[in-house]
Design a protein around this motif. Structure first.
Motif, short mmCIF file in Angstrom:
data_model
loop_
_atom_site.label_atom_id
_atom_site.label_comp_id
_atom_site.label_asym_id
_atom_site.label_seq_id
_atom_site.Cartn_x
_atom_site.Cartn_y
_atom_site.Cartn_z
N PRO A 1 9.30 0.25 -7.94
CA PRO A 1 8.36 1.09 -7.33
C PRO A 1 8.25 1.20 -5.80
CG PRO A 1 7.34 -1.09 -8.59
CD PRO A 1 8.87 -1.00 -8.39
N PRO A 2 7.70 2.42 -5.30
CA PRO A 2 7.98 2.52 -3.91
C PRO A 2 7.52 1.53 -2.92
CG PRO A 2 6.28 3.78 -4.79
CD PRO A 2 6.78 3.24 -5.85
N ARG A 3 7.91 1.39 -1.87
CA ARG A 3 7.63 0.36 -0.88
C ARG A 3 7.51 1.15 0.59
NH1 ARG A 3 8.03 -4.73 -3.17
NH2 ARG A 3 7.53 -5.54 -1.11
N TRP A 4 6.25 1.57 0.59
CA TRP A 4 6.05 2.41 2.01
C TRP A 4 5.90 1.36 3.15
CZ3 TRP A 4 1.97 6.58 1.59
CH2 TRP A 4 2.14 7.71 0.77
N PRO A 5 6.21 1.64 4.34
CA PRO A 5 6.18 0.99 5.56
C PRO A 5 4.63 0.73 5.60
CG PRO A 5 6.69 3.34 6.32
CD PRO A 5 6.75 3.21 4.55
N MET B 1 5.12 1.63 -14.66
CA MET B 1 5.87 1.99 -13.38
C MET B 1 4.49 2.45 -12.63
SD MET B 1 8.22 1.73 -11.18
CE MET B 1 9.88 1.73 -11.94
N SER B 2 3.89 3.39 -13.06
CA SER B 2 2.65 4.23 -12.60
C SER B 2 1.53 3.13 -12.21
CB SER B 2 2.41 5.50 -13.38
OG SER B 2 1.36 6.14 -12.60
N MET B 3 1.38 2.21 -13.29
CA MET B 3 0.27 1.22 -13.01
C MET B 3 0.40 0.46 -11.80
SD MET B 3 -0.18 0.29 -17.16
CE MET B 3 -1.67 -0.75 -16.87
N THR C 1 11.70 9.74 -19.73
CA THR C 1 12.83 9.26 -18.95
C THR C 1 13.03 9.79 -17.63
OG1 THR C 1 14.38 10.94 -20.16
CG2 THR C 1 14.43 8.67 -20.95
N ARG C 2 11.79 10.62 -17.02
CA ARG C 2 11.62 11.30 -16.03
C ARG C 2 10.42 10.56 -15.47
NH1 ARG C 2 14.42 13.55 -11.68
NH2 ARG C 2 13.20 15.02 -10.40
N MET C 3 10.43 10.02 -14.20
CA MET C 3 9.04 9.52 -13.46
C MET C 3 7.94 10.33 -13.68
SD MET C 3 7.87 6.99 -12.24
CE MET C 3 9.26 5.76 -11.71
N ALA C 4 6.98 9.74 -14.40
CA ALA C 4 5.59 10.38 -14.16
C ALA C 4 4.63 9.36 -13.51
CB ALA C 4 5.19 10.67 -15.80
N TRP C 5 4.47 9.62 -12.49
CA TRP C 5 3.59 8.77 -11.46
C TRP C 5 2.48 9.66 -10.81
CZ3 TRP C 5 4.75 3.83 -8.92
CH2 TRP C 5 4.04 3.50 -7.99
N MET D 1 0.92 -1.15 -0.10
CA MET D 1 -0.12 -0.07 0.19
C MET D 1 0.80 1.23 0.05
SD MET D 1 -2.59 1.39 3.15
CE MET D 1 -3.26 -0.36 2.98
N CYS D 2 0.61 2.06 -0.90
CA CYS D 2 1.14 3.47 -1.07
C CYS D 2 0.58 4.51 -1.56
CB CYS D 2 2.72 3.17 -1.68
SG CYS D 2 2.40 3.34 -3.56
N CYS D 3 0.86 5.79 -1.35
CA CYS D 3 0.30 6.85 -2.02
C CYS D 3 -1.11 6.95 -2.00
CB CYS D 3 0.57 6.71 -3.69
SG CYS D 3 2.11 6.25 -3.95
N ASP D 4 -2.16 6.90 -2.66
CA ASP D 4 -3.49 7.15 -2.76
C ASP D 4 -4.19 5.88 -2.39
OD1 ASP D 4 -2.91 10.05 -3.13
OD2 ASP D 4 -3.94 10.02 -5.26
N PHE D 5 -3.57 4.84 -2.14
CA PHE D 5 -4.21 3.52 -1.87
C PHE D 5 -5.09 3.56 -0.70
CE2 PHE D 5 -4.86 -0.67 -0.66
CZ PHE D 5 -4.88 -1.48 -1.77
N GLY D 6 -4.48 4.03 0.34
CA GLY D 6 -5.13 4.28 1.57
C GLY D 6 -6.20 5.15 1.80
N GLN D 7 -6.46 6.08 0.86
CA GLN D 7 -7.30 7.06 0.87
C GLN D 7 -8.73 6.34 0.21
OE1 GLN D 7 -7.89 10.29 1.36
NE2 GLN D 7 -9.91 10.88 0.35
N HIS D 8 -8.44 5.44 -0.83
CA HIS D 8 -9.44 4.75 -1.44
C HIS D 8 -9.90 3.42 -0.84
CE1 HIS D 8 -9.12 7.14 -5.16
NE2 HIS D 8 -7.89 6.78 -5.06
N ALA D 9 -9.00 2.98 0.05
CA ALA D 9 -9.40 1.78 1.04
C ALA D 9 -10.11 2.63 2.20
CB ALA D 9 -8.20 1.23 1.49
N ALA D 10 -9.80 3.67 2.63
CA ALA D 10 -10.73 4.42 3.72
C ALA D 10 -12.14 4.39 3.11
CB ALA D 10 -10.14 5.61 4.07
#
Length: 530
Positions: free
Chosen positions: A396-400, A165-167, A153-157, A53-62
């Motif tokens: 991809p990011p790996r949030w705690p 990557m964004s997907m 060649t620059r992250m578009a997330w 879970m990262c980024c906006d995932f928590g918002q949508h789960a909430a």
């Protein structure tokens, strides 16, 4: 099956065995897109599932958690406040809430399961859309791969950006589902532009557009632009103009009839423009590989001045430019879909049958080089796990995770924190924040800013115990979630520590009677001895 043959002047009948005995039915063979699209669905679903879970995932789960608790009158997604008027309560989210109630799954589990489903809608919509544009069998395959690697060649997330990557982060978001529906809407509009039908078909398209508008309002801007482009590309658009008006009216009626929030109240809303300003930064670096499709789009314009992909690209660019010039940077959210005409025009051109002309061979070589650059410099880490990575691709990011903290809480408990990760993750499990991380139409922005200031006041080293107690009681705070460098107040009891971040979970006595029941106290006491 028998076959008639003529021999020695007589008409005779001969029994034929084998494949021709199937009464004329052909053996089904999957198209290239079914094969490669199916493989992509499997690989991308696995890639999505491996990212925590990262980024906006928590918002949508909430959002799903609040709907699971109260389907008709959900609370604010992130705070113990009324949620009436929140645009997060869309038909898509309500369907997820119904599923969560029926299955008993947690909000985060439902959102995680939505990723492969959204990808299926996206892939089938893409295939149908390209089929309307061209009968070339390999065009959908090339369009899919152009869509996921030809960025920059620059992250578009960002939500609604469909690079590999964004997907890995946004497959489960409403934006992905809405884009999949947009592809279906464009395919529908394209078929109507070629072969006008009765008003019912146009009303059906309008209903689909209305649903897209409710599911993800900003993506609906690009969806409507695509429909308008196809309507304008018809050979004789004026006679069918009233039918296209039926599409518009139906979409408006569907959108206006949704009881959870008014989508039209979002027009002119500036509360999230400041967040989206960054969409306009480093645009050449983020999107330059998509410009490889510009010659193909120009060729389509030369062939037909009202080509739908050309019109779509021009209108999308106009909206993006308006967002920059007006300061309504939220319109930059359609930048991901602005690339689609470039990517798909290139794919259709390269799907032409051989032999190729020299210029097409050159275009194909440039496209292959660009795809390799995009994949290996930016996108490869999305589908290549670290254990199998011989190069060291960006991952991809790996949030705690915050299971260690929420395991101590009860649903509805109020948490005071200003940490970047916990403010976006903890509400996914049913907890509430003192100050929501994101603006929401259901909460006045002045109120949210005041609450943010109160959180800062509480965490200030200069705050007195009386000031902290007043804030705790006002918002019924039950927990503090502090970073390692933040001082734990004397009146708080440390309960647990984050195994990865070193964050501190502490209990304070300001929660409601329900939140401070005996079961919670028992669990806290057990963890205090750690």
């Amino acid at each position: 099956m028998s076959m008639a043959t003529r021999g020695a002047g007589l008409l005779t009948r001969r029994r034929v065995h084998g494949a021709t005995a199937l009464h004329g039915r052909r053996r089904w063979r999957p198209s290239p897109y079914v094969v490669f699209g199916g493989l992509f669905w499997i690989i991308m679903s696995l890639a999505f599932w491996r990212v925590p879970m990262c980024c906006d995932f928590g918002q949508h789960a909430a959002v799903v958690e609040r709907l699971k608790d109260n389907l008709l009158h959900p609370r604010h997604p992130m705070a113990d406040l009324p949620g009436a008027g929140s645009p997060y309560y869309s038909p898509y989210a309500v369907a997820q809430g119904v599923f969560a109630r029926a299955s008993g799954l947690a909000g985060w589990e439902v959102v995680k399961l939505a990723g492969p489903l959204n990808l299926l809608v996206l892939l089938t919509g893409l295939g149908r859309f390209v089929k309307v544009l061209t009968p070339r069998q390999w065009a959908p395959v090339l369009a899919l791969f152009a869509m996921v690697v030809l960025w920059g060649t620059r992250m578009a997330w960002w939500s609604g950006y469909l690079g590999l990557m964004s997907m890995t982060g946004n497959l489960a978001y409403p934006s992905t589902f809405a884009i999949g529906l947009a592809f279906w809407a464009w395919a529908w509009a394209g078929s109507l532009a070629k072969s006008p039908r009765g008003a019912g078909a146009y009303a059906g398209l309008g209903a689909l557009c209305g649903v897209i508008l409710l599911v993800h309002p900003i993506s609906s801007v690009a969806a409507v632009i695509g429909v308008v482009a196809f309507a304008a590309s018809a050979k004789h658009p004026l006679p069918a103009l009233w039918k296209w008006a039926v599409t518009a009216v139906t979409a408006a009626v569907i959108a206006a009839s949704w009881p959870y929030y008014s989508v039209f109240s979002l027009v002119g809303d500036e509360s999230v423009d400041w967040i989206h300003r960054q969409l306009y930064t480093e645009m050449p670096q983020r999107f330059w590989l998509a410009l490889i499709g510009l010659p193909a789009l120009a060729l389509r314009f030369r062939r037909d001045r009202r080509d739908p992909l050309v019109l779509m690209f021009a209108l999308d660019c106009a909206v993006v430019a308006y967002g920059w010039l007006s300061g309504h940077y939220t319109y930059g959210r359609i930048l991901g879909l602005t690339l689609v005409p470039l990517q798909f025009a290139l794919a259709i051109e390269l799907a032409a049958p051989r032999p190729w002309r020299r210029w097409r061979m050159a275009l194909g070589g440039v496209a292959a080089t660009g795809a390799a650059i995009g994949f290996f410099t930016l996108q490869a880490g999305a589908v290549v796990p670290r254990a199998l990575d011989p190069v060291g691709f960006d991952q991809p990011p790996r949030w705690p995770g915050y299971g260690w903290a929420v395991s101590q809480m009860r649903k509805g408990d109020v948490v005071l924190t200003n940490g970047y990760y916990p403010t976006r993750s903890v509400p996914a499990y049913g907890a509430n924040l003192v100050a929501p991380a994101w603006p929401d139409a259901s909460l006045a922005e002045d109120t949210r800013n005041r609450r943010l200031q109160e959180v800062r006041d509480y965490l200030s080293p200069d705050a007195t115990r009386a000031e902290r107690t007043r804030i705790v009681r006002r918002h019924h705070v039950r927990w503090l979630l502090l970073s390692p460098d933040q001082k734990v107040p004397k009146e708080a009891v440390v309960v647990a520590w984050g195994p990865r971040t070193g964050e501190v979970l502490a209990r304070v006595s300001g929660g409601s009677a329900k939140a401070s029941g005996g079961n919670t106290n028992r669990r806290e006491t057990g963890n205090t001895n750690q």
